[in-house]
Design a protein around this motif. Structure first.
Motif, PDB file in Angstrom:
ATOM      1  N   CYS A   1      26.867   9.383  -9.381  1.00 24.12           N
ATOM      2  CA  CYS A   1      26.793   8.073  -8.737  1.00 24.12           C
ATOM      3  C   CYS A   1      25.483   7.365  -9.065  1.00 24.12           C
ATOM      4  CB  CYS A   1      26.976   8.202  -7.230  1.00 24.12           C
ATOM      5  SG  CYS A   1      25.903   9.417  -6.437  1.00 24.12           S
TER       6      CYS A   1
ATOM      7  N   PRO B   1      37.107  11.275  -4.577  1.00 25.54           N
ATOM      8  CA  PRO B   1      37.301  10.291  -5.651  1.00 25.54           C
ATOM      9  C   PRO B   1      36.910  10.881  -7.006  1.00 25.54           C
ATOM     10  CG  PRO B   1      36.041   9.368  -3.820  1.00 25.54           C
ATOM     11  CD  PRO B   1      36.100  10.841  -3.601  1.00 25.54           C
ATOM     12  N   ASP B   2      37.448  10.304  -8.047  1.00 23.56           N
ATOM     13  CA  ASP B   2      37.058  10.696  -9.402  1.00 23.56           C
ATOM     14  C   ASP B   2      35.592  10.300  -9.607  1.00 23.56           C
ATOM     15  OD1 ASP B   2      36.572  10.264 -12.343  1.00 23.56           O
ATOM     16  OD2 ASP B   2      38.572  11.144 -12.401  1.00 23.56           O
TER      17      ASP B   2
ATOM     18  N   GLU C   1      33.606   9.872 -12.179  1.00 21.41           N
ATOM     19  CA  GLU C   1      33.293   8.847 -13.181  1.00 21.41           C
ATOM     20  C   GLU C   1      34.249   7.668 -13.124  1.00 21.41           C
ATOM     21  OE1 GLU C   1      32.312  12.951 -14.927  1.00 21.41           O
ATOM     22  OE2 GLU C   1      34.123  12.009 -14.165  1.00 21.41           O
ATOM     23  N   GLU C   2      35.201   7.732 -12.164  1.00 22.74           N
ATOM     24  CA  GLU C   2      36.232   6.698 -12.050  1.00 22.74           C
ATOM     25  C   GLU C   2      36.993   6.536 -13.359  1.00 22.74           C
ATOM     26  OE1 GLU C   2      34.455   3.117 -10.620  1.00 22.74           O
ATOM     27  OE2 GLU C   2      33.791   3.996  -8.727  1.00 22.74           O
ATOM     28  N   ASP C   3      37.219   7.668 -14.006  1.00 23.85           N
ATOM     29  CA  ASP C   3      37.968   7.678 -15.271  1.00 23.85           C
ATOM     30  C   ASP C   3      38.820   8.952 -15.288  1.00 23.85           C
ATOM     31  OD1 ASP C   3      38.948   7.751 -17.868  1.00 23.85           O
ATOM     32  OD2 ASP C   3      37.077   7.009 -18.748  1.00 23.85           O
ATOM     33  N   GLU C   4      40.137   8.787 -15.165  1.00 22.31           N
ATOM     34  CA  GLU C   4      41.027   9.942 -15.075  1.00 22.31           C
ATOM     35  C   GLU C   4      41.172  10.665 -16.404  1.00 22.31           C
ATOM     36  OE1 GLU C   4      44.782   9.014 -13.336  1.00 22.31           O
ATOM     37  OE2 GLU C   4      43.912   7.650 -11.857  1.00 22.31           O
TER      38      GLU C   4
ATOM     39  N   ASP D   1      37.093  15.699 -12.471  1.00 21.42           N
ATOM     40  CA  ASP D   1      38.067  15.093 -11.570  1.00 21.42           C
ATOM     41  C   ASP D   1      37.650  15.304 -10.120  1.00 21.42           C
ATOM     42  OD1 ASP D   1      39.819  14.244 -13.645  1.00 21.42           O
ATOM     43  OD2 ASP D   1      40.586  16.307 -13.810  1.00 21.42           O
ATOM     44  N   GLY D   2      38.306  14.607  -9.239  1.00 22.87           N
ATOM     45  CA  GLY D   2      38.023  14.741  -7.812  1.00 22.87           C
ATOM     46  C   GLY D   2      38.245  16.158  -7.304  1.00 22.87           C
TER      47      GLY D   2
END
Length: 578
Positions: A106, A167-168, A170-173, A178-179
């Motif tokens: 983050c 939440p993921d 890096e906000e990249d699946e 991963d979360g």
């Protein structure tokens, strides 16, 4: 105080606080446009988190703001203060929670979280080990909506069919972590705290988190089970009950799922919506994630008298450059009455009851009280043994070491006694014992017991010269008691060999019966022969002198008569000359 402005105001709370700090404000009140209160959160961007906002900031109701403005108009010298005391209930022990997540993708926000953990860890550990606080870490997670259950989204972010998610990072699946990786690490860290708490070392969690933050990182691709377990072992995890085996057992058991369910319930109860968050006695902490600021908030929850407040609270106003120095100098009060060290040491049955502060966890050690030393007894047990101060501290003290002095060893102390009377001197009648001058030498049966008295006093015996028999009556060497009772009150010369005691001279003389028969024609003892011989010689000497005098007088008389007769018939030579 700054107006909050209407809802569509484009200036965020953070910007207002930043401008106030840069303008020189020491604190800031933001007046809301109505009486609603809510959390003023920092923006998620790195720039906002990078700025070092240090002044306290509070949101107040519109009605409260109007009252302050009115009071100020009436008295421009109005003075106000901001503190936590009126908002947090006070007690002798403070309960607080720290809500975080284990991921570090983050940006600056996560870096600030790591910096806080590193800076506050020694403070948190001191408070916990000294029994001042009860700390609990928590990990935020959420539940996957029902319509997304059994989808790739939930499968990548959740465990237990979508019940516990994160939440993921890096906000990249498609790449990175991963979360579900975050959820598993959160669960592991919860298990570590539970294990440390069960081992009576809840502060161990802070050691682990610092090691994990340093070694295990998503940006370094080391955020995994192997790194986490290695960090656990590196900070002494095997010393906890069960070590690594217990940690792995927790991770694979239903017990860890129960822990996650408890986390969700606690999150709902505390209304946690942002990370990181701190809860103190059920109240959310509003302020900078800064060691000194959080310490000040915690200290506001303690009773104000000294015995019920940690010493580290005196450091809460110190600047960053001096904070840790102050903590190191004032932090360890584990030995205060009723605290962990005092309680643990006072329960020892072997006398090791004194609590001393120590530099390493648990920051205290039990030792012997003053005047005692730690030894190992015959059974191999460590016990406290009274130190004989007469052999240590009393040395060199005149009243303890002079000829007529004694040192009385007491429990953890000693007493000096001086000017002890000598019962064998004349003022005490020689102790009531025999004494005599013989042949110009003084002899006495009085034996001074001062050395025996000293030895008993030094050994800790309860003795006093007023009741202790300070002398004995014993005939000295060369003498023996003349009575069968051996009282030492009547001594005579002890004769040996061919000598006997002579009452007349009080000396030993040769036994008369020991002279052989026929020696000198006499059958008397040698001593009697000497005596008679002496008398005879004296008589003869006197007779000889008397006889000589008699002959001289007779001769002179006859000579005079003869000369008179002869002068009648012939002239004498003398007469012619005349």
């Amino acid at each position: 105080m700054i107006e909050g402005g209407p809802k569509d105001h484009v200036c965020p709370f953070y910007q207002k606080a930043r401008y106030a700090q840069e303008a020189g404000a020491k604190a800031l009140l933001i007046a809301n446009y109505d009486d609603q209160l809510f959390t003023m959160d920092l923006p998620a961007d790195d720039e906002s988190w990078s700025y070092n906002l240090t002044i306290p900031v509070a949101l107040i109701k519109r009605t409260d703001a109007d009252a302050l403005i009115k009071a100020y108009d009436e008295n421009p010298l109005l003075i106000g203060s901001m503190n936590w005391t009126n908002n947090i209930p006070q007690g002798a022990k403070v309960h607080w929670e720290y809500w975080i997540s284990s991921d570090d993708a983050c940006g600056v926000k996560c870096e600030k979280q790591k910096e806080f953990a590193k800076a506050f860890a020694p403070i948190a550990q001191i408070l916990e080990q000294n029994g001042w606080t009860q700390f609990t870490p928590h990990y935020m997670m959420w539940t996957c909506p029902l319509r997304y259950r059994n989808t790739t989204l939930c499968d990548n972010l959740c465990i237990e069919g979508g019940e516990y998610c994160a939440p993921d990072p890096e906000e990249d699946e498609e790449k990175g972590y991963d979360g579900i990786d975050v959820v598993m690490e959160n669960k592991r860290q919860i298990c570590i705290f539970k294990q440390a708490n069960a081992s009576a070392e809840p502060w161990f969690w802070w050691d682990f988190v610092q090691k994990f933050d340093t070694e295990c990182s998503m940006t370094k691709s080391t955020y995994d089970e192997e790194c986490s377990e290695r960090a656990f072992l590196d900070v002494g995890g095997n010393k906890l009950g069960g070590g690594l085996a217990t940690l792995r057992s927790c991770m694979s058991s239903n017990e860890s799922i129960t822990y996650l369910a408890e986390e969700v319930q606690a999150q709902m109860k505390s209304d946690i919506v942002i990370l990181p968050s701190i809860i103190i006695e059920g109240h959310q902490y509003r302020g900078a994630l800064h060691a000194g600021s959080v310490l000040k908030a915690l200290c506001a929850a303690f009773y104000k008298d000294y015995d019920n407040q940690p010493s580290v609270c005196s450091c809460s106003d110190q600047p960053d450059s001096q904070l840790m120095q102050c903590i190191s100098e004032n932090g360890n009060d584990v030995c205060k009455k009723g605290k962990a060290g005092d309680v643990a040491c006072s329960q020892n049955a072997n006398g090791i009851t004194k609590c001393l502060e120590a530099a390493l966890p648990p920051f205290y050690q039990c030792t012997c009280e003053e005047g005692f030393e730690l030894i190992t007894d015959k059974d191999g047990n460590s016990v406290c043994h009274d130190i004989n101060e007469c052999k240590t501290k009393a040395q060199g003290i005149a009243d303890c070491t002079c000829d007529r002095c004694a040192c009385h060893n007491e429990v953890a102390s000693f007493v000096c006694e001086s000017q002890i009377p000598n019962s064998c001197d004349k003022s005490h009648n020689n102790g009531g014992c025999w004494e005599e001058w013989l042949n110009g030498e003084y002899h006495t049966a009085c034996v001074d017991r001062i050395n025996e008295y000293k030895a008993l006093a030094e050994a800790g015996q309860n003795v006093s010269y007023t009741t202790f028999k300070m002398n004995n009556c014993t005939c000295p060497p060369g003498f023996e008691d003349s009575t069968q009772f051996k009282t030492g009150k009547s001594c005579i010369a002890k004769c040996t060999g061919k000598t006997v005691y002579d009452p007349l001279t009080k000396l030993c003389v040769r036994d008369a019966s020991d002279v052989p028969a026929g020696e000198g024609g006499m059958k008397t003892g040698l001593a009697s022969a000497y005596l008679i011989g002496g008398i005879v010689i004296a008589v003869l000497l006197v007779a000889g002198i008397a006889f000589g005098a008699y002959r001289y007088r007779i001769r002179k008389y006859m000579d005079k008569e003869i000369r008179s007769i002869m002068s009648q018939y012939m002239p004498l030579e003398d007469e012619n000359q005349a």
